[in-house]
Design a protein around this motif. Structure first.
Motif, PDB file in Angstrom:
ATOM      1  N   PHE A  19      -0.863   4.253  25.645  1.00  0.00           N
ATOM      2  CA  PHE A  19      -0.875   4.695  24.248  1.00  0.00           C
ATOM      3  C   PHE A  19       0.445   4.350  23.572  1.00  0.00           C
ATOM      4  N   GLY A  20       1.543   4.599  24.271  1.00  0.00           N
ATOM      5  CA  GLY A  20       2.849   4.240  23.713  1.00  0.00           C
ATOM      6  C   GLY A  20       2.991   2.742  23.504  1.00  0.00           C
ATOM      7  N   ALA A  21       2.511   1.947  24.472  1.00  0.00           N
ATOM      8  CA  ALA A  21       2.577   0.491  24.339  1.00  0.00           C
ATOM      9  C   ALA A  21       1.750   0.017  23.150  1.00  0.00           C
ATOM     10  N   LEU A  22       0.587   0.645  22.939  1.00  0.00           N
ATOM     11  CA  LEU A  22      -0.263   0.273  21.816  1.00  0.00           C
ATOM     12  C   LEU A  22       0.431   0.555  20.482  1.00  0.00           C
ATOM     13  N   ILE A  23       1.115   1.698  20.411  1.00  0.00           N
ATOM     14  CA  ILE A  23       1.852   2.024  19.187  1.00  0.00           C
ATOM     15  C   ILE A  23       2.961   0.999  18.942  1.00  0.00           C
ATOM     16  N   MET A  24       3.684   0.628  20.018  1.00  0.00           N
ATOM     17  CA  MET A  24       4.771  -0.346  19.878  1.00  0.00           C
ATOM     18  C   MET A  24       4.252  -1.719  19.463  1.00  0.00           C
ATOM     19  N   LEU A  25       3.093  -2.106  20.001  1.00  0.00           N
ATOM     20  CA  LEU A  25       2.575  -3.448  19.762  1.00  0.00           C
ATOM     21  C   LEU A  25       1.742  -3.558  18.494  1.00  0.00           C
ATOM     22  N   SER A  26       1.347  -2.429  17.917  1.00  0.00           N
ATOM     23  CA  SER A  26       0.440  -2.471  16.774  1.00  0.00           C
ATOM     24  C   SER A  26       0.983  -3.286  15.596  1.00  0.00           C
ATOM     25  N   PRO A  27       2.287  -3.196  15.234  1.00  0.00           N
ATOM     26  CA  PRO A  27       2.756  -4.047  14.122  1.00  0.00           C
ATOM     27  C   PRO A  27       2.618  -5.537  14.422  1.00  0.00           C
ATOM     28  N   PHE A  28       2.874  -5.916  15.690  1.00  0.00           N
ATOM     29  CA  PHE A  28       2.774  -7.323  16.058  1.00  0.00           C
ATOM     30  C   PHE A  28       1.314  -7.779  16.074  1.00  0.00           C
ATOM     31  N   ILE A  29       0.425  -6.892  16.507  1.00  0.00           N
ATOM     32  CA  ILE A  29      -1.002  -7.231  16.499  1.00  0.00           C
ATOM     33  C   ILE A  29      -1.478  -7.455  15.065  1.00  0.00           C
ATOM     34  N   VAL A  30      -1.091  -6.545  14.165  1.00  0.00           N
ATOM     35  CA  VAL A  30      -1.478  -6.685  12.757  1.00  0.00           C
ATOM     36  C   VAL A  30      -0.885  -7.963  12.163  1.00  0.00           C
ATOM     37  N   MET A  31       0.347  -8.274  12.512  1.00  0.00           N
ATOM     38  CA  MET A  31       0.994  -9.490  12.010  1.00  0.00           C
ATOM     39  C   MET A  31       0.236 -10.743  12.437  1.00  0.00           C
ATOM     40  N   ILE A  32      -0.108 -10.816  13.727  1.00  0.00           N
ATOM     41  CA  ILE A  32      -0.807 -11.997  14.236  1.00  0.00           C
ATOM     42  C   ILE A  32      -2.201 -12.107  13.624  1.00  0.00           C
ATOM     43  N   VAL A  33      -2.916 -10.981  13.546  1.00  0.00           N
ATOM     44  CA  VAL A  33      -4.265 -11.007  12.982  1.00  0.00           C
ATOM     45  C   VAL A  33      -4.225 -11.380  11.501  1.00  0.00           C
ATOM     46  N   THR A  34      -3.221 -10.874  10.780  1.00  0.00           N
ATOM     47  CA  THR A  34      -3.097 -11.210   9.359  1.00  0.00           C
ATOM     48  C   THR A  34      -2.843 -12.692   9.155  1.00  0.00           C
ATOM     49  N   SER A  35      -2.118 -13.304  10.091  1.00  0.00           N
ATOM     50  CA  SER A  35      -1.847 -14.740   9.969  1.00  0.00           C
ATOM     51  C   SER A  35      -3.094 -15.584  10.170  1.00  0.00           C
ATOM     52  N   LEU A  36      -4.190 -14.978  10.619  1.00  0.00           N
ATOM     53  CA  LEU A  36      -5.440 -15.708  10.858  1.00  0.00           C
ATOM     54  C   LEU A  36      -6.458 -15.505   9.746  1.00  0.00           C
ATOM     55  N   LYS A  37      -6.125 -14.676   8.738  1.00  0.00           N
ATOM     56  CA  LYS A  37      -7.092 -14.312   7.702  1.00  0.00           C
ATOM     57  C   LYS A  37      -6.803 -15.018   6.382  1.00  0.00           C
ATOM     58  N   PRO A  38      -7.821 -15.239   5.552  1.00  0.00           N
ATOM     59  CA  PRO A  38      -7.593 -15.712   4.187  1.00  0.00           C
ATOM     60  C   PRO A  38      -7.051 -14.581   3.316  1.00  0.00           C
ATOM     61  N   GLN A  39      -6.473 -14.947   2.175  1.00  0.00           N
ATOM     62  CA  GLN A  39      -5.849 -13.954   1.304  1.00  0.00           C
ATOM     63  C   GLN A  39      -6.853 -12.910   0.827  1.00  0.00           C
ATOM     64  N   SER A  40      -8.064 -13.340   0.498  1.00  0.00           N
ATOM     65  CA  SER A  40      -9.069 -12.398  -0.009  1.00  0.00           C
ATOM     66  C   SER A  40      -9.410 -11.338   1.025  1.00  0.00           C
ATOM     67  N   GLU A  41      -9.428 -11.720   2.276  1.00  0.00           N
ATOM     68  CA  GLU A  41      -9.749 -10.759   3.331  1.00  0.00           C
ATOM     69  C   GLU A  41      -8.572  -9.852   3.632  1.00  0.00           C
ATOM     70  N   ILE A  42      -7.351 -10.373   3.485  1.00  0.00           N
ATOM     71  CA  ILE A  42      -6.155  -9.556   3.726  1.00  0.00           C
ATOM     72  C   ILE A  42      -6.060  -8.427   2.704  1.00  0.00           C
ATOM     73  N   LEU A  43      -6.371  -8.748   1.445  1.00  0.00           N
ATOM     74  CA  LEU A  43      -6.265  -7.768   0.363  1.00  0.00           C
ATOM     75  C   LEU A  43      -7.542  -6.980   0.146  1.00  0.00           C
ATOM     76  N   SER A  44      -8.529  -7.190   0.980  1.00  0.00           N
ATOM     77  CA  SER A  44      -9.796  -6.478   0.824  1.00  0.00           C
ATOM     78  C   SER A  44      -9.632  -5.000   1.144  1.00  0.00           C
ATOM     79  N   ALA A  45     -10.384  -4.160   0.439  1.00  0.00           N
ATOM     80  CA  ALA A  45     -10.323  -2.715   0.687  1.00  0.00           C
ATOM     81  C   ALA A  45     -10.944  -2.351   2.023  1.00  0.00           C
ATOM     82  N   ASP A  46     -11.843  -3.175   2.516  1.00  0.00           N
ATOM     83  CA  ASP A  46     -12.480  -2.933   3.815  1.00  0.00           C
ATOM     84  C   ASP A  46     -11.667  -3.630   4.900  1.00  0.00           C
ATOM     85  N   PHE A  47     -10.849  -2.830   5.592  1.00  0.00           N
ATOM     86  CA  PHE A  47      -9.976  -3.396   6.624  1.00  0.00           C
ATOM     87  C   PHE A  47     -10.762  -3.656   7.901  1.00  0.00           C
ATOM     88  N   THR A  48     -10.637  -4.858   8.410  1.00  0.00           N
ATOM     89  CA  THR A  48     -11.203  -5.214   9.713  1.00  0.00           C
ATOM     90  C   THR A  48     -10.110  -5.878  10.527  1.00  0.00           C
TER      91      THR A  48
END
Length: 278
Positions: A19-48
């Protein structure tokens, strides 16, 4: 009862650590996943978390072509490697003297090292800046490297490790006619490889990610380090286009992650044995 609680306690410990590792890694996971998305999906209200539309090629191409990111990373390599080499050249002889040589005021000098550990870089930034200005070294690689050539943390870490080295080895080297500097580089350095690698991880990560001092010391964009280059990339090119921005950040931290994974075992050994004294 204790035997019955053993497996349960072990499972609970692992759950807490995961659980602690997941909390530490969560910003990096979000960063990597965001780098794979188009702008419209990044700013979408429905987060996936997982991208619905893959936009990795476009984001990473924009990160590499809209700004000289590879040049910034090359600057980061030059600066961090040069700083680390100079720090090792200074820290090893100083730590050996504080750990193994007997001379007057040795304890006082070690106390000064500990005192310097309490002084933040920001407190000395203005005097160092003025000195570099007087020497005409601002806006050069030297202005990024020389202020960090001496690391009191490196001296402290190496000194603590050298205390674990038996004096018999040093006495045998002296009997063989080896000089004190020869002992440092031919006897102490090979034994201190785990500590040097552990210190290297701290040094490289700190100076690769340093934003404060490069912002002050250099103005030429050809000398920008990765954090400074990414900051200007956001201001000039990316703006709120978070896909390329996160792609640039992912590229910038990748060498650190790879380096740590390759040196992980030695890093743990260096940290483990540094605090032990035979």
């Amino acid at each position: 009862m204790n035997q019955e609680l053993g497996p349960i306690a072990s499972i609970l410990r692992h759950v807490v650590l995961l659980f602690g590792a997941l909390i530490m890694l969560s910003p990096f996971i979000v960063m990597i996943v965001t780098s794979l998305k188009p702008q419209s999906e990044i700013l979408s209200a429905d987060f996936t978390l997982w991208p619905k539309t893959w936009y990795a090629v476009e984001n990473y191409r924009a990160a590499l072509t809209s700004t000289p990111l590879l040049l910034y990373m090359l600057n980061g390599v030059i600066v961090t490697v040069a700083i680390f080499v100079l720090q090792v050249l200074v820290a090893l002889p100083a730590a050996y003297a504080l750990a193994k040589l007997r001379f007057r005021f040795r304890g006082l000098m070690f106390g000064a090292v500990l005192l310097c550990l309490l002084i933040p870089m920001h407190a000395t930034a203005i005097p160092v800046y003025v000195l570099l200005f007087k020497l005409g070294l601002l806006n050069t690689y030297a202005s990024l490297i020389l202020p960090f050539a001496i690391s009191v943390f490196g001296i402290f870490l190496m000194r603590q490790f050298f205390l674990t080295v038996p004096d018999d080895i040093i006495d045998a080297a002296r009997i063989d006619g080896m000089s004190e500097f020869g002992i440092v580089w031919r006897v102490m350095l090979p034994t201190a490889v785990p500590a040097v690698i552990a210190f290297g991880i701290f040094s490289v990560v700190a100076h690769w990610n340093d934003y404060f001092w490069p912002l002050i010391a250099v103005g030429d964009r050809n000398l920008f380090t990765p954090p400074l280059g990414i900051a200007y990339f956001k201001l000039d090119e990316a703006g709120t286009n978070y896909g390329p921005l996160m792609a640039a950040a992912t590229i910038a931290i990748t060498p650190l992650v790879i380096g740590f994974l390759l040196a992980q075992r030695r890093f743990i050994e260096g940290i483990t044995f540094t605090g032990m004294k035979s």
